[in-house]
Design a protein around this motif. Structure first.
Motif, PDB file in Angstrom:
ATOM      1  N   GLY A   1       0.808  -1.212   0.000  1.00  0.00           N
ATOM      2  CA  GLY A   1       0.000   0.000   0.000  1.00  0.00           C
ATOM      3  C   GLY A   1       0.840   1.261   0.000  1.00  0.00           C
ATOM      4  O   GLY A   1       0.531   2.239  -0.680  1.00  0.00           O
TER       5      GLY A   1
ATOM      6  N   SER B   1       1.109   4.105  -3.176  1.00  0.00           N
ATOM      7  CA  SER B   1       0.831   5.520  -2.954  1.00  0.00           C
ATOM      8  C   SER B   1       2.041   6.402  -3.239  1.00  0.00           C
ATOM      9  O   SER B   1       1.906   7.484  -3.806  1.00  0.00           O
ATOM     10  CB  SER B   1       0.387   5.745  -1.501  1.00  0.00           C
ATOM     11  OG  SER B   1      -0.758   4.991  -1.208  1.00  0.00           O
TER      12      SER B   1
ATOM     13  N   THR C   1      -6.469  -6.435   2.620  1.00  0.00           N
ATOM     14  CA  THR C   1      -7.185  -5.183   2.828  1.00  0.00           C
ATOM     15  C   THR C   1      -6.614  -4.394   3.992  1.00  0.00           C
ATOM     16  O   THR C   1      -6.393  -3.174   3.893  1.00  0.00           O
ATOM     17  CB  THR C   1      -8.680  -5.461   3.111  1.00  0.00           C
ATOM     18  OG1 THR C   1      -9.201  -6.289   2.086  1.00  0.00           O
ATOM     19  CG2 THR C   1      -9.466  -4.167   3.168  1.00  0.00           C
TER      20      THR C   1
ATOM     21  N   VAL D   1      -4.892  -1.035   2.956  1.00  0.00           N
ATOM     22  CA  VAL D   1      -5.574   0.222   3.276  1.00  0.00           C
ATOM     23  C   VAL D   1      -4.769   1.013   4.296  1.00  0.00           C
ATOM     24  O   VAL D   1      -4.668   2.242   4.211  1.00  0.00           O
ATOM     25  CB  VAL D   1      -6.998  -0.059   3.807  1.00  0.00           C
ATOM     26  CG1 VAL D   1      -7.640   1.222   4.326  1.00  0.00           C
ATOM     27  CG2 VAL D   1      -7.858  -0.668   2.708  1.00  0.00           C
ATOM     28  N   LEU D   2      -4.168   0.310   5.252  1.00  0.00           N
ATOM     29  CA  LEU D   2      -3.398   0.992   6.281  1.00  0.00           C
ATOM     30  C   LEU D   2      -2.170   1.679   5.695  1.00  0.00           C
ATOM     31  O   LEU D   2      -1.800   2.782   6.122  1.00  0.00           O
ATOM     32  CB  LEU D   2      -2.973  -0.011   7.353  1.00  0.00           C
ATOM     33  CG  LEU D   2      -2.254   0.554   8.588  1.00  0.00           C
ATOM     34  CD1 LEU D   2      -3.174   1.522   9.324  1.00  0.00           C
ATOM     35  CD2 LEU D   2      -1.806  -0.573   9.500  1.00  0.00           C
TER      36      LEU D   2
ATOM     37  N   PRO E   1      -1.497   3.273   2.669  1.00  0.00           N
ATOM     38  CA  PRO E   1      -1.724   4.633   2.182  1.00  0.00           C
ATOM     39  C   PRO E   1      -2.142   5.608   3.281  1.00  0.00           C
ATOM     40  O   PRO E   1      -1.760   6.779   3.249  1.00  0.00           O
ATOM     41  CB  PRO E   1      -2.851   4.451   1.156  1.00  0.00           C
ATOM     42  CG  PRO E   1      -2.750   3.036   0.724  1.00  0.00           C
ATOM     43  CD  PRO E   1      -2.293   2.282   1.931  1.00  0.00           C
ATOM     44  N   LEU E   2      -2.922   5.137   4.246  1.00  0.00           N
ATOM     45  CA  LEU E   2      -3.370   6.032   5.318  1.00  0.00           C
ATOM     46  C   LEU E   2      -2.232   6.417   6.261  1.00  0.00           C
ATOM     47  O   LEU E   2      -2.373   7.359   7.046  1.00  0.00           O
ATOM     48  CB  LEU E   2      -4.494   5.367   6.115  1.00  0.00           C
ATOM     49  CG  LEU E   2      -5.820   5.187   5.369  1.00  0.00           C
ATOM     50  CD1 LEU E   2      -6.844   4.498   6.253  1.00  0.00           C
ATOM     51  CD2 LEU E   2      -6.359   6.527   4.860  1.00  0.00           C
TER      52      LEU E   2
ATOM     53  N   GLY F   1      -3.741   9.713  -0.386  1.00  0.00           N
ATOM     54  CA  GLY F   1      -3.821   8.637   0.596  1.00  0.00           C
ATOM     55  C   GLY F   1      -5.223   8.078   0.733  1.00  0.00           C
ATOM     56  O   GLY F   1      -5.415   6.854   0.746  1.00  0.00           O
TER      57      GLY F   1
ATOM     58  N   ALA G   1      -6.353   4.440  -0.589  1.00  0.00           N
ATOM     59  CA  ALA G   1      -6.828   3.539   0.470  1.00  0.00           C
ATOM     60  C   ALA G   1      -8.184   2.937   0.099  1.00  0.00           C
ATOM     61  O   ALA G   1      -8.404   1.720   0.264  1.00  0.00           O
ATOM     62  CB  ALA G   1      -6.930   4.289   1.793  1.00  0.00           C
TER      63      ALA G   1
ATOM     64  N   PHE H   1      -9.048  -0.915  -0.683  1.00  0.00           N
ATOM     65  CA  PHE H   1     -10.182  -1.581  -0.039  1.00  0.00           C
ATOM     66  C   PHE H   1     -11.065  -2.260  -1.081  1.00  0.00           C
ATOM     67  O   PHE H   1     -11.514  -3.400  -0.889  1.00  0.00           O
ATOM     68  CB  PHE H   1     -11.012  -0.577   0.759  1.00  0.00           C
ATOM     69  CG  PHE H   1     -12.298  -1.165   1.293  1.00  0.00           C
ATOM     70  CD1 PHE H   1     -12.289  -1.956   2.420  1.00  0.00           C
ATOM     71  CD2 PHE H   1     -13.502  -0.932   0.643  1.00  0.00           C
ATOM     72  CE1 PHE H   1     -13.462  -2.513   2.904  1.00  0.00           C
ATOM     73  CE2 PHE H   1     -14.678  -1.486   1.110  1.00  0.00           C
ATOM     74  CZ  PHE H   1     -14.664  -2.287   2.249  1.00  0.00           C
TER      75      PHE H   1
END
Length: 409
Positions: free
Chosen positions: A35, A39, A154, A158-159, A161-162, A270, A274, A278
């Motif tokens: 991820g 990004s 997931t 997802v984590l 990019p965040l 981000g 994300a 997902f």
């Protein structure tokens, strides 16, 4: 310790449940690095090279690394089991992260591409995880087990990019180069995943499946002995085509969004990526259940319909950040349906003895096509814009749909 030559149905089911749990946990950890690279790759490439037209080389390098290592890792798995292959992939990704950080510190663009290639090599191991989930799976749960492992990505995906914004804070505190702070979290995740694969994948699912196939001790519901090469070729094409559509459009989205809102680029990129990740993994268990109950081919075609909706939306409203966000979410959902359905179809069209090699070729085709697509996407973006890129990708979706009848023969 040698693997058992004979297992009862209950023992096979127990090994399979353990395998799925370990693979799912490994995907959670491996997804953090994936991820972050998705990004940051294009942004780092544009920054170090000084040319936005070269930003697609980052995603191309990820997919190139996966393409170069897919077949060697598949051969390693065939000879020595999934555990060694996944562990080696994890080590390559770990080294790649260190190289990327070094490249950002020294401002060396070629070194950045080398590091991203190594991360891509690690991603080849992550891709193998979805096939490893089917090695001992019952025929009525094959899609569901595959989808469960894909879904696990997931969390990390997802984590990753965040973590861009908090990663920059941590990176500044640690003295890391700009845009690389989130890789600090990736290093920790990769270390834990390495230990998990070494300890957790015992017994090795592929080695057990191979020995059961040779001894004839397993139920036909667990061991695939039918070879349908025409169906397998379509499955490879559907997965590779869906992946090149997703990768080429996704690779250019951070660059496109940076023009729409330059003052808030890390946040908007981000959040968008994300949600996209997902979409790629969040509903994969649902697609797996549908593939088991509704059919592999129908699931693939459902994915093509969702991909088409995504590309049309991106072509109609490319200047709207909200529309791009929704389009990227749909892009991930369509890719997920096509990938889960295609991987299940490939597994059932391939006997156990040929499975690792054919799966490796599938991953090579998928990642190599995506690498070429990502490189071309940068030029297409400059020539005809983000909406034009979406329309070009739509041609591939149409081709997959038109050729679907070949999978019924």
């Amino acid at each position: 310790m040698p693997e058992p030559l004979e297992l009862t149905e209950a023992e096979v089911a127990r090994v399979q449940r353990r395998t799925v749990r370990v693979l799912a946990a490994g995907q959670v950890l491996g997804g953090v690095a994936f991820g972050a690279t998705v990004s940051l790759g294009a942004l780092l490439a544009a920054d170090l090279s000084g040319q936005e037209s070269l930003s697609g080389l980052a995603t191309a390098s990820v997919t190139l690394g996966a393409a170069l290592c897919a077949i060697p890792l598949a051969r390693l798995a065939a000879a020595h089991g999934r555990r060694r292959a996944l562990t080696l992939g994890n080590l390559l990704a770990f080294v790649g992260i260190a190289v990327v950080i070094t490249a950002a510190a020294t401002r060396l663009f070629p070194l950045l591409l080398l590091g991203v290639i190594l991360i891509g090599a690690g991603n080849a191991g992550n891709l193998q995880s979805r096939f490893a989930a089917t090695d001992l799976s019952h025929s009525t749960r094959r899609g569901r087990d595959l989808g469960t492992v894909v879904w696990a990505t997931t969390v990390g995906g997802v984590l990753g990019p965040l973590m861009l914004t908090p990663g920059e804070v941590v990176g500044t505190w640690l003295g890391m180069p700009p845009l690389t702070g989130s890789y600090a979290f990736s290093i920790v995740a990769q270390s834990i995943a390495l230990v998990l694969y070494l300890v957790g994948l015992r017994p090795d699912p592929l080695k057990v499946a191979q020995q059961l196939a040779r001894s004839g001790a397993a139920s036909a519901h667990h061991i695939v002995d039918v070879d349908r090469p025409v169906v397998a070729r379509y499955a490879v094409f559907a997965v590779a085509g869906s992946h090149v559509v997703m990768a080429s459009v996704m690779a250019m989205t951070p660059v496109h969004l940076s023009h729409l809102d330059p003052s808030n680029v890390t946040t908007i990129v981000g959040v968008t990526i994300a949600l996209h990740v997902f979409g790629m993994y969040g509903l994969s268990p649902v697609w797996g259940i549908l593939a088991d109950r509704w059919g592999r081919l129908r699931t693939i075609l459902t994915g093509q319909a969702i991909l088409a909706a995504s590309l049309v939306l991106a072509a109609v409203a490319p200047e709207s950040p909200g529309a791009v966000l929704v389009a990227l979410l749909l892009l991930g959902l369509g890719w997920s349906a096509a990938t889960v359905g295609g991987a299940a179809l490939l597994t059932e069209a391939t006997p156990t003895a040929l499975r690792p090699q054919r799966q490796g070729r599938s991953d090579t085709a998928m990642t190599l096509c995506a690498a070429i697509g990502a490189v071309l996407a940068g030029g297409i973006l400059q020539l005809i814009g983000y909406g034009g890129l979406a329309l070009v990708a739509l041609v591939v979706v149409i081709a997959i749909t038109v050729l679907a009848p070949s999978a019924r023969r």
